[in-house]
Design a protein around this motif. Structure first.
Motif, PDB file in Angstrom:
ATOM      1  N   PRO A  37      -6.522  -4.068  10.315  1.00  0.00           N
ATOM      2  CA  PRO A  37      -6.346  -4.810   9.061  1.00  0.00           C
ATOM      3  C   PRO A  37      -6.028  -3.904   7.872  1.00  0.00           C
ATOM      4  CG  PRO A  37      -8.329  -5.549  10.196  1.00  0.00           C
ATOM      5  CD  PRO A  37      -7.807  -4.364  10.951  1.00  0.00           C
ATOM      6  N   ALA A  38      -6.688  -2.764   7.765  1.00  0.00           N
ATOM      7  CA  ALA A  38      -6.443  -1.853   6.642  1.00  0.00           C
ATOM      8  C   ALA A  38      -5.026  -1.294   6.692  1.00  0.00           C
ATOM      9  CB  ALA A  38      -7.474  -0.724   6.638  1.00  0.00           C
ATOM     10  N   ALA A  39      -4.546  -0.966   7.883  1.00  0.00           N
ATOM     11  CA  ALA A  39      -3.182  -0.430   8.016  1.00  0.00           C
ATOM     12  C   ALA A  39      -2.142  -1.488   7.665  1.00  0.00           C
ATOM     13  CB  ALA A  39      -2.959   0.088   9.434  1.00  0.00           C
ATOM     14  N   ILE A  40      -2.375  -2.725   8.074  1.00  0.00           N
ATOM     15  CA  ILE A  40      -1.449  -3.820   7.746  1.00  0.00           C
ATOM     16  C   ILE A  40      -1.442  -4.034   6.237  1.00  0.00           C
ATOM     17  CG2 ILE A  40      -0.979  -6.286   8.030  1.00  0.00           C
ATOM     18  CD1 ILE A  40      -0.402  -4.546  10.537  1.00  0.00           C
ATOM     19  N   ARG A  41      -2.616  -4.055   5.627  1.00  0.00           N
ATOM     20  CA  ARG A  41      -2.717  -4.234   4.173  1.00  0.00           C
ATOM     21  C   ARG A  41      -1.963  -3.111   3.453  1.00  0.00           C
ATOM     22  NH1 ARG A  41      -8.025  -3.490   3.330  1.00  0.00           N
ATOM     23  NH2 ARG A  41      -8.454  -5.587   4.033  1.00  0.00           N
ATOM     24  N   ASP A  42      -2.198  -1.856   3.876  1.00  0.00           N
ATOM     25  CA  ASP A  42      -1.524  -0.717   3.238  1.00  0.00           C
ATOM     26  C   ASP A  42      -0.011  -0.788   3.422  1.00  0.00           C
ATOM     27  OD1 ASP A  42      -4.019   0.189   2.486  1.00  0.00           O
ATOM     28  OD2 ASP A  42      -4.135   1.731   4.051  1.00  0.00           O
ATOM     29  N   SER A  43       0.444  -1.181   4.594  1.00  0.00           N
ATOM     30  CA  SER A  43       1.885  -1.292   4.851  1.00  0.00           C
ATOM     31  C   SER A  43       2.519  -2.365   3.983  1.00  0.00           C
ATOM     32  CB  SER A  43       2.145  -1.615   6.322  1.00  0.00           C
ATOM     33  OG  SER A  43       1.758  -0.559   7.141  1.00  0.00           O
ATOM     34  N   PHE A  44       1.852  -3.504   3.866  1.00  0.00           N
ATOM     35  CA  PHE A  44       2.371  -4.583   3.029  1.00  0.00           C
ATOM     36  C   PHE A  44       2.462  -4.144   1.569  1.00  0.00           C
ATOM     37  CE2 PHE A  44       1.442  -8.182   0.185  1.00  0.00           C
ATOM     38  CZ  PHE A  44       2.602  -8.915   0.401  1.00  0.00           C
ATOM     39  N   ARG A  45       1.400  -3.510   1.081  1.00  0.00           N
ATOM     40  CA  ARG A  45       1.400  -3.058  -0.308  1.00  0.00           C
ATOM     41  C   ARG A  45       2.506  -2.029  -0.556  1.00  0.00           C
ATOM     42  NH1 ARG A  45      -5.068  -2.609  -1.746  1.00  0.00           N
ATOM     43  NH2 ARG A  45      -5.458  -4.850  -1.603  1.00  0.00           N
ATOM     44  N   ALA A  46       2.680  -1.106   0.379  1.00  0.00           N
ATOM     45  CA  ALA A  46       3.732  -0.088   0.236  1.00  0.00           C
ATOM     46  C   ALA A  46       5.112  -0.747   0.225  1.00  0.00           C
ATOM     47  CB  ALA A  46       3.634   0.932   1.363  1.00  0.00           C
ATOM     48  N   TYR A  47       5.312  -1.745   1.077  1.00  0.00           N
ATOM     49  CA  TYR A  47       6.594  -2.445   1.122  1.00  0.00           C
ATOM     50  C   TYR A  47       6.876  -3.145  -0.210  1.00  0.00           C
ATOM     51  CZ  TYR A  47      10.248  -5.720   2.354  1.00  0.00           C
ATOM     52  OH  TYR A  47      11.423  -6.431   2.369  1.00  0.00           O
ATOM     53  N   VAL A  48       5.892  -3.872  -0.731  1.00  0.00           N
ATOM     54  CA  VAL A  48       6.081  -4.578  -2.003  1.00  0.00           C
ATOM     55  C   VAL A  48       6.390  -3.575  -3.111  1.00  0.00           C
ATOM     56  CG1 VAL A  48       4.931  -5.967  -3.778  1.00  0.00           C
ATOM     57  CG2 VAL A  48       4.709  -6.586  -1.353  1.00  0.00           C
ATOM     58  N   ARG A  49       5.628  -2.499  -3.170  1.00  0.00           N
ATOM     59  CA  ARG A  49       5.874  -1.484  -4.218  1.00  0.00           C
ATOM     60  C   ARG A  49       7.274  -0.891  -4.104  1.00  0.00           C
ATOM     61  NH1 ARG A  49       0.142   0.105  -3.114  1.00  0.00           N
ATOM     62  NH2 ARG A  49      -1.024  -0.600  -4.930  1.00  0.00           N
ATOM     63  N   SER A  50       7.769  -0.708  -2.867  1.00  0.00           N
ATOM     64  CA  SER A  50       9.100  -0.121  -2.680  1.00  0.00           C
ATOM     65  C   SER A  50      10.221  -1.038  -3.153  1.00  0.00           C
ATOM     66  CB  SER A  50       9.321   0.232  -1.205  1.00  0.00           C
ATOM     67  OG  SER A  50       9.597  -0.926  -0.432  1.00  0.00           O
ATOM     68  N   LYS A  51       9.959  -2.325  -3.296  1.00  0.00           N
ATOM     69  CA  LYS A  51      10.975  -3.293  -3.719  1.00  0.00           C
ATOM     70  C   LYS A  51      10.905  -3.635  -5.204  1.00  0.00           C
ATOM     71  CE  LYS A  51      12.548  -3.669   0.407  1.00  0.00           C
ATOM     72  NZ  LYS A  51      13.787  -2.983   0.730  1.00  0.00           N
ATOM     73  N   LEU A  52       9.921  -3.115  -5.908  1.00  0.00           N
ATOM     74  CA  LEU A  52       9.755  -3.436  -7.328  1.00  0.00           C
ATOM     75  C   LEU A  52      10.788  -2.729  -8.185  1.00  0.00           C
ATOM     76  CD1 LEU A  52       5.930  -3.255  -8.065  1.00  0.00           C
ATOM     77  CD2 LEU A  52       7.379  -5.272  -8.041  1.00  0.00           C
ATOM     78  N   LYS A 101      -0.210 -15.620  -3.097  1.00  0.00           N
ATOM     79  CA  LYS A 101      -1.348 -15.416  -2.201  1.00  0.00           C
ATOM     80  C   LYS A 101      -0.784 -15.361  -0.790  1.00  0.00           C
ATOM     81  CE  LYS A 101      -5.455 -16.958  -2.894  1.00  0.00           C
ATOM     82  NZ  LYS A 101      -6.702 -17.732  -3.035  1.00  0.00           N
ATOM     83  N   VAL A 102      -1.110 -14.299  -0.076  1.00  0.00           N
ATOM     84  CA  VAL A 102      -0.579 -14.112   1.276  1.00  0.00           C
ATOM     85  C   VAL A 102      -1.718 -13.850   2.255  1.00  0.00           C
ATOM     86  CG1 VAL A 102       1.625 -13.196   0.439  1.00  0.00           C
ATOM     87  CG2 VAL A 102      -0.233 -11.623   0.992  1.00  0.00           C
ATOM     88  N   SER A 103      -1.439 -14.100   3.516  1.00  0.00           N
ATOM     89  CA  SER A 103      -2.395 -13.763   4.575  1.00  0.00           C
ATOM     90  C   SER A 103      -1.604 -13.354   5.808  1.00  0.00           C
ATOM     91  CB  SER A 103      -3.325 -14.950   4.875  1.00  0.00           C
ATOM     92  OG  SER A 103      -2.584 -16.061   5.326  1.00  0.00           O
ATOM     93  N   PHE A 104      -2.282 -12.706   6.717  1.00  0.00           N
ATOM     94  CA  PHE A 104      -1.658 -12.204   7.935  1.00  0.00           C
ATOM     95  C   PHE A 104      -2.547 -12.518   9.128  1.00  0.00           C
ATOM     96  CE2 PHE A 104      -0.425  -9.608   4.382  1.00  0.00           C
ATOM     97  CZ  PHE A 104       0.946  -9.467   4.546  1.00  0.00           C
ATOM     98  N   ARG A 105      -1.939 -12.960  10.215  1.00  0.00           N
ATOM     99  CA  ARG A 105      -2.672 -13.105  11.472  1.00  0.00           C
ATOM    100  C   ARG A 105      -2.391 -11.854  12.288  1.00  0.00           C
ATOM    101  NH1 ARG A 105      -0.942 -17.755  15.121  1.00  0.00           N
ATOM    102  NH2 ARG A 105       0.636 -16.304  15.800  1.00  0.00           N
ATOM    103  N   LEU A 106      -3.452 -11.169  12.653  1.00  0.00           N
ATOM    104  CA  LEU A 106      -3.312  -9.948  13.427  1.00  0.00           C
ATOM    105  C   LEU A 106      -3.502 -10.240  14.909  1.00  0.00           C
ATOM    106  CD1 LEU A 106      -5.340  -7.500  11.162  1.00  0.00           C
ATOM    107  CD2 LEU A 106      -2.994  -8.314  10.932  1.00  0.00           C
ATOM    108  N   VAL A 107      -2.885  -9.434  15.737  1.00  0.00           N
ATOM    109  CA  VAL A 107      -3.023  -9.574  17.184  1.00  0.00           C
ATOM    110  C   VAL A 107      -3.317  -8.213  17.787  1.00  0.00           C
ATOM    111  CG1 VAL A 107      -1.491 -11.581  17.283  1.00  0.00           C
ATOM    112  CG2 VAL A 107      -0.553  -9.291  17.636  1.00  0.00           C
ATOM    113  N   GLY A 116     -10.622  -9.445   1.909  1.00  0.00           N
ATOM    114  CA  GLY A 116     -11.184  -9.181   3.226  1.00  0.00           C
ATOM    115  C   GLY A 116     -10.112  -8.962   4.272  1.00  0.00           C
ATOM    116  N   GLY A 117     -10.554  -8.690   5.448  1.00  0.00           N
ATOM    117  CA  GLY A 117      -9.665  -8.459   6.579  1.00  0.00           C
ATOM    118  C   GLY A 117     -10.511  -8.270   7.818  1.00  0.00           C
ATOM    119  N   SER A 118      -9.980  -8.672   8.936  1.00  0.00           N
ATOM    120  CA  SER A 118     -10.748  -8.602  10.169  1.00  0.00           C
ATOM    121  C   SER A 118      -9.819  -8.326  11.340  1.00  0.00           C
ATOM    122  CB  SER A 118     -11.477  -9.926  10.390  1.00  0.00           C
ATOM    123  OG  SER A 118     -12.201  -9.898  11.586  1.00  0.00           O
ATOM    124  N   PRO A 119     -10.268  -7.542  12.304  1.00  0.00           N
ATOM    125  CA  PRO A 119      -9.430  -7.288  13.478  1.00  0.00           C
ATOM    126  C   PRO A 119      -9.328  -8.528  14.363  1.00  0.00           C
ATOM    127  CG  PRO A 119     -11.590  -6.307  13.776  1.00  0.00           C
ATOM    128  CD  PRO A 119     -11.547  -6.838  12.370  1.00  0.00           C
TER     129      PRO A 119
END
Length: 168
Positions: free
Chosen positions: A49-64, A38-44, A76-79
């Motif tokens: 939020p959607a771009a951060i989520r997509d980037s994280f998912r792409a990174y994880v998939r690239s390492k599998l 379970k992970v979370s991110f603090r945005l600044v 969820g996600g919030s700016p």
């Protein structure tokens, strides 16, 4: 970066929990067929939020490895919100707080979040203000969290002063 900058103004990625494999009493000499995290991110600033989520998912998939798969479950996600230090809202609130408390109010950045606040700011097109009344030894969100009644009562009076200042 300084500790204050890291705490006040930088994004974070947290691993809140990891589990998998055999988790009962004792041990087993098996390779886990499944693991979870379970992970979370603090945005600044203006991070999306959607771009951060997509980037994280792409990174994880690239390492599998080729023989592995991954599933993601959104929660969820919030700016983030950001106020200029010379914001009239912030200036009025600081003055109101200084009138209530024995020491002048100071403006600090804070890494905490209340997800709906970013949505309010975006949807309503107005600045949102978060004011905390916790003490440094309150241990917010820890198992032995506390909150002083004095902070509660002075917090109520502080918000009355802030709303009066903003309405003036």
């Amino acid at each position: 970066r300084s500790v204050l900058e890291l705490t006040w103004a930088r994004p974070t990625a947290e691993v809140n929990g990891i589990w998998g494999g055999y988790t009962g009493e004792g041990f087993k000499t098996v390779i886990a067929a499944k693991a979870s995290a379970k992970v979370s991110f603090r945005l600044v600033g203006t991070q999306d939020p959607a771009a951060i989520r997509d980037s994280f998912r792409a990174y994880v998939r690239s390492k599998l490895p080729a023989d592995c798969s991954v599933e993601f479950h959104p929660h969820g996600g919030s700016p983030a919100i950001h106020l200029s230090y010379d914001s009239p809202v912030l200036t009025k609130a600081k003055t109101a707080l200084s009138d209530e408390w024995p020491k002048p109010a100071v403006v600090i950045g804070m890494g905490g979040s209340i997800p709906i606040v970013g949505d309010f700011q975006k949807m309503l097109g107005m600045e949102s203000l978060l004011v905390g009344f916790g003490l440094s030894d309150d241990r917010i969100h820890s198992p032995n969290e506390k909150y002083e009644l004095t902070s509660y009562h002075k917090g109520i009076r502080s918000w009355i002063r802030i709303m009066e200042a903003l309405a003036a």
